[in-house]
Design an enzyme around this catalytic site. Structure first.
Site, PDB file in Angstrom:
ATOM      1  N   HIS A   1      -2.423 -35.866  67.265  1.00  0.00           N
ATOM      2  CA  HIS A   1      -1.674 -36.159  66.020  1.00  0.00           C
ATOM      3  C   HIS A   1      -0.075 -35.755  66.633  1.00  0.00           C
ATOM      4  O   HIS A   1       0.604 -35.050  65.109  1.00  0.00           O
ATOM      5  CB  HIS A   1      -2.741 -35.361  65.349  1.00  0.00           C
ATOM      6  CG  HIS A   1      -3.779 -35.811  64.628  1.00  0.00           C
ATOM      7  ND1 HIS A   1      -4.202 -37.315  64.151  1.00  0.00           N
ATOM      8  CD2 HIS A   1      -4.886 -35.605  64.974  1.00  0.00           C
ATOM      9  CE1 HIS A   1      -5.407 -37.161  64.264  1.00  0.00           C
ATOM     10  NE2 HIS A   1      -5.733 -36.280  65.114  1.00  0.00           N
TER      11      HIS A   1
ATOM     12  N   ARG B   1      -3.769 -31.076  74.261  1.00  0.00           N
ATOM     13  CA  ARG B   1      -4.850 -31.958  72.929  1.00  0.00           C
ATOM     14  C   ARG B   1      -4.671 -33.691  73.439  1.00  0.00           C
ATOM     15  O   ARG B   1      -3.480 -33.953  73.060  1.00  0.00           O
ATOM     16  CB  ARG B   1      -5.102 -31.391  72.134  1.00  0.00           C
ATOM     17  CG  ARG B   1      -6.398 -32.301  71.484  1.00  0.00           C
ATOM     18  CD  ARG B   1      -6.536 -33.295  70.181  1.00  0.00           C
ATOM     19  NE  ARG B   1      -5.666 -32.874  69.351  1.00  0.00           N
ATOM     20  CZ  ARG B   1      -6.167 -32.948  67.808  1.00  0.00           C
ATOM     21  NH1 ARG B   1      -7.578 -33.057  67.411  1.00  0.00           N
ATOM     22  NH2 ARG B   1      -5.704 -32.199  67.261  1.00  0.00           N
TER      23      ARG B   1
ATOM     24  N   ASP C   1     -11.829 -33.140  61.505  1.00  0.00           N
ATOM     25  CA  ASP C   1     -12.666 -34.261  61.539  1.00  0.00           C
ATOM     26  C   ASP C   1     -14.426 -34.038  60.969  1.00  0.00           C
ATOM     27  O   ASP C   1     -14.991 -34.829  60.297  1.00  0.00           O
ATOM     28  CB  ASP C   1     -12.406 -34.609  62.799  1.00  0.00           C
ATOM     29  CG  ASP C   1     -11.206 -35.826  63.047  1.00  0.00           C
ATOM     30  OD1 ASP C   1     -11.067 -35.754  61.752  1.00  0.00           O
ATOM     31  OD2 ASP C   1     -10.973 -35.875  64.707  1.00  0.00           O
TER      32      ASP C   1
END
Length: 282
Positions: free
Chosen positions: A49, A73, A173
């Protein structure tokens, strides 16, 4: 940057300590450089992200000393995404949205060279001394994220996959998947606890995204092994909000001394100015 002769991340994990990581999404190597002064246990670069491109990824990992492991990540559970992060010099990867043992095994394969995996040999940093790099590549850590209802249901199977070094709970999430956003309802809290409990039963270290030091401290006390003590988006935003708030609503001025009877108190900094005015009048 990962030193295959002296791996640090797996050593930290094996020690049983809680790793306090600083998380970066804004794509700024300068912010990471400033944060290094605080000596975080680890740096996390968010390629899923975050705003990082390949060149910035290479630059930022290159500036981090090997005693501070860099974890990336990755954007997705693919050989390209995981190989790109490791070729840049990352010491570990966090793989998002893992929902089955099959997907967990794929993440491990993508991080390993043949014959145990399918990672391609290459990258500027590994090829500087590829023989030594391959020999030490077993020091790379694979961390998988459980952050959906499907992943929650498959937690025990995921934890049992050989080659996984840690499970990391993606609280945001998971909250969305459970329909518990924006308020982390009781079922979200129970889900996190269930994943953590399954990890303990399977002797698997478990981390959780916390984002702020006060939450990270609580999670450490609960036995989580990787927490986020700060993230750049939150730190920068809160600093600007606080600065603007202090400007709009400044605190009352401090009194420099106890005033004599019958005189008005002077705000801090006004004493010298008043003295100068008296000299000028003289």
């Amino acid at each position: 940057m990962f030193d295959p002769k002296r791996p640090t991340l797996k050593t930290m994990i094996a020690s049983g300590r809680c790793i306090g990581a600083a998380w970066f999404s804004l794509g700024s190597a300068a912010l990471v450089e400033l944060a290094l002064k605080s000596e975080p246990d680890a740096i996390v670069i968010d390629m899923q992200h975050g705003l990082w491109d390949r060149r910035e990824l290479e630059a930022v990992i290159g500036m981090v000393p090997s005693r501070i492991p860099v974890i990336v990540r990755v954007a997705e559970n693919t050989a390209l995404a995981i190989g790109t992060a490791l070729d840049a010099g990352a010491e570990g990867v966090i793989v998002p949205l893992v929902e089955s043992a099959k997907e967990a095994r794929a993440a491990v394969r993508h991080a390993l060279y043949p014959p145990h995996g399918n990672r391609s040999g290459g990258g500027v940093r590994p090829l500087k001394d590829f023989q030594s790099y391959v020999a030490g590549a077993d020091g790379i850590a694979v961390i998988v994220m459980i952050e959906t209802e499907k992943g929650l249901d498959a937690a025990e199977d995921i934890i049992a996959v050989d080659g996984i070094d840690m499970v990391f709970i993606g609280t945001g999430d998971l909250s969305l998947s459970l329909g518990a956003f924006p308020i982390h309802r009781h079922d979200h809290t129970v889900a996190c606890a269930d994943i953590h409990k399954a990890c303990r039963a399977g002797y698997m270290p478990c981390g959780i995204f916390t984002g702020r030091p006060e939450f990270a401290t609580v999670a450490r006390g609960q036995g989580y092994r990787l927490v986020t003590i700060a993230n750049d988006i939150d730190m920068v935003q809160r600093s600007f909000v606080e600065a603007a708030k202090r400007f709009r609503d400044p605190p009352a001025p401090a009194v420099t001394q106890v005033p004599a009877a019958g005189t008005a108190s002077l705000p801090a900094g006004s004493g010298p100015a008043l003295e100068n005015k008296r000299k000028g009048d003289a």
